[in-house]
Design an enzyme around this catalytic site. Structure first.
Site, short mmCIF file in Angstrom:
data_model
loop_
_atom_site.label_atom_id
_atom_site.label_comp_id
_atom_site.label_asym_id
_atom_site.label_seq_id
_atom_site.Cartn_x
_atom_site.Cartn_y
_atom_site.Cartn_z
N SER A 386 0.72 -1.22 0.07
CA SER A 386 -0.08 -0.07 -0.20
C SER A 386 0.88 1.24 0.15
O SER A 386 1.95 1.13 0.73
CB SER A 386 -0.78 0.30 1.27
OG SER A 386 -1.58 1.27 1.60
N TYR A 399 -3.84 -1.36 9.52
CA TYR A 399 -3.38 -2.06 8.17
C TYR A 399 -1.85 -2.13 7.20
O TYR A 399 -1.18 -2.79 7.30
CB TYR A 399 -4.41 -1.27 7.49
CG TYR A 399 -4.07 -1.27 5.66
CD1 TYR A 399 -4.30 -3.29 5.19
CD2 TYR A 399 -3.61 -0.64 4.93
CE1 TYR A 399 -4.53 -2.80 3.47
CE2 TYR A 399 -3.89 -1.14 3.14
CZ TYR A 399 -4.05 -1.99 3.07
OH TYR A 399 -4.22 -1.73 2.05
#
Length: 548
Positions: A386, A399
């Site tokens: 990410s 996350y």
């Protein structure tokens, strides 16, 4: 030769035997000088580049060897981002049309009007290597070398010591790999610290009054760059098709039932590839498999709960037994949680669940399939990470931490697998409009990638096998954090204040949501997510792709 090289000099040259190209040029001129009994003229052009008006050229030489580096910098960083580079010695470049016009004019002059027989067709005001690179960087819309390091600083190590170090096999291998990654032939670096200047007084006298002169580099650098990128870029002549990259290979994709994974599977099918689809729901996988086969590919369905390590082991062994292993593994499945730390004090399970799927699930699958890849001496593992790993966005501590763990594992494991020809690629994916971001209402107003655009990043990774693939904004975020982490904290604190927690993160039901289907309820009346302010919308578009 160090110093000023005049047009009447010849025997003063030395070390030409160390370079075949220079040796042949020098010896051919010697033949003319010693054996030709007719009038002769010798032209010594500098580094000849393309036409100053069209950029046209039929070969790659000199500065063109650094164009791939500029191209990589342009892809990695914003144009305005300052970087450091070499100052280097003087380099003299001349466009081919100047060389042709000068030779044509001088060739037609009577001997009585010529001051000599040898002519330097060079730029009388040569640039340094650093200045020339900056001129081409500007033409390429790439970052420029704001800080150029003097060659004397780079040459503090004595030449004999440098030569000895460069002869060490390990050093040579590392150096050649760096040059390969940058697209620069080692031979091109020999002229980085060129210490010779060329006197061209005879040429200037012969061309006086004709208007024939070397134009400033900045007036024709854009034409050279444009022609190179359209016609001479080596990548134009390399087969970069997905069909070739995946021919005869089995590609396993996790999270293949929707979004990025499903679109990547269809792209593989369109290229005639064979894909193994993995996610929890067989029915959804069957739908994707049907699309893959309609597109022309082959699809196999293997449902598994990727948060259950035992189920992953079962599925992996099933894949090995039925298909003989996997050539390309794409760890795409993931869980995202957007919740501030302040609202997570009593939700430690958020971190456990996220790590279980995003890190331990992917790691378990890698450990099951990697031995076969190493045994076959071929394999490619692609981890979808990410942009948050690069930018450290608030509210995504669970996350980003899970994605960072997989990133760190891959960086550590990759060196161990070099001899086995197993490659690791990490893709720092920007925000993509998939079902995973649907629970956050404000993302509807965010600029995002489509699943098709995200799938293209994965397809490019299968073709090029880079160590990492990222957006320029993500790379800029990493660099800025290395240089000034407190500045990044201030910027992201502003984002933290601009973008509120969602109603789900606050533990409240959304309007129209049935009891029991929300993430957490507190008995309060249903509410809608807060609307974003004008400042928040502006920041979302300014930092496109970052999830806040």
């Amino acid at each position: 030769y160090k110093g000023t090289w005049r047009e009447d000099m010849f025997d003063e040259a030395h070390d030409v035997d160390n370079h075949p190209y220079f040796q042949t040029k020098h010896e051919s001129e010697r033949v003319v000088r010693e054996e030709c009994d007719r009038p002769w003229r010798v032209y010594r052009p500098g580094i000849v580049v393309g036409h100053s008006e069209t950029g046209e050229m039929d070969k790659v030489d000199g500065p063109y060897y650094f164009f791939k580096l500029l191209q990589k910098l342009r892809a990695a960083l914003p144009e305005w981002f300052p970087i450091a580079g070499p100052e280097g010695g003087k380099t003299t470049m001349v466009p081919v049309d100047f060389v042709a016009k000068a030779m044509d004019h001088i060739a037609h002059l009577p001997d009585s009007e010529l001051p000599g027989g040898t002519f330097h067709l060079v730029d009388p005001e040569p640039m340094s290597v650093g200045q020339a690179l900056n001129t081409f960087a500007k033409a390429a819309h790439a970052p420029q070398f704001a800080m150029r390091i003097d060659q004397n600083l780079l040459n503090v190590v004595p030449p004999q010591v440098r030569a000895g170090l460069n002869a060490v096999p390990t050093v040579k291998k590392i150096r050649n790999q760096i040059y390969h990654d940058l697209g620069i032939p080692p031979e091109a670096m020999e002229v980085r610290d060129f210490n010779c200047t060329f006197d061209a007084r005879d040429t200037q006298r012969a061309l006086s009054g004709t208007g024939i002169a070397v134009p400033p580099l900045d007036t024709y650098a854009p034409a050279l760059w444009d022609y190179w990128e359209r016609n001479l870029d080596p990548d134009l002549f390399r087969d970069r098709s997905l069909k070739t990259a995946i021919h005869g290979k089995k590609v396993l994709i996790t999270g293949a039932s929707s979004g990025i994974g499903a679109q990547t599977a269809v792209s593989i099918g369109e290229s005639g590839g064979e894909v193994i689809l993995v996610s929890r729901t067989r029915e959804k996988l069957d739908e994707v498999a049907e699309k893959v086969e309609r597109a022309g590919g082959t699809a196999h369905v293997h449902p598994a709960d990727l948060s259950d390590l035992e189920d992953i082991e079962r599925m992996a062994q099933e894949v090995i037994e039925e298909h003989g292993g996997v050539d390309i593994l794409i760890n795409n499945a993931g869980r995202s949680i957007r919740r501030s730390v302040a609202r997570s004090y009593d939700r430690f399970h958020d971190y456990e669940r996220t790590m279980q799927l995003n890190y331990f699930g992917a790691l378990k699958l890698i450990m099951a399939l990697l031995p076969g890849m190493r045994e076959r001496k071929s394999g490619h593992i692609i981890n979808v990470s990410s942009i948050g790993v690069q930018t450290n966005t608030p509210r995504f501590s669970a996350y980003v931490a899970s994605k960072s763990a997989l990133d760190a594992f891959s960086r550590c494991a990759a060196p161990e697998c070099v001899a086995d020809n197993v490659k690791f690629t990490t893709i720092y994916m920007p925000l993509v409009r998939t079902p995973m971001i649907a629970p956050t209402d404000m993302y509807k107003a965010f600029p995002t990638l489509t699943p098709e655009e995200a799938a293209l990043m994965l397809c490019d990774a299968m073709i090029d096998k880079p160590k990492r693939k990222a957006s320029r904004l993500g790379t800029f975020g990493e660099v800025l954090y290395s240089v000034s982490p407190k500045t990044v904290d201030l910027v992201l604190n502003q984002a933290y204040n601009l973008f509120p927690d969602s109603s789900a993160a606050k533990g409240k039901k959304k309007k129209g949501e049935e009891a029991g289907k929300g993430e957490l309820t507190d008995g309060a009346p249903p509410v809608a997510d807060e609307e974003m302010s004008t400042e928040a919308v502006a920041m979302a578009y300014l930092l496109k792709g970052v999830h806040f």
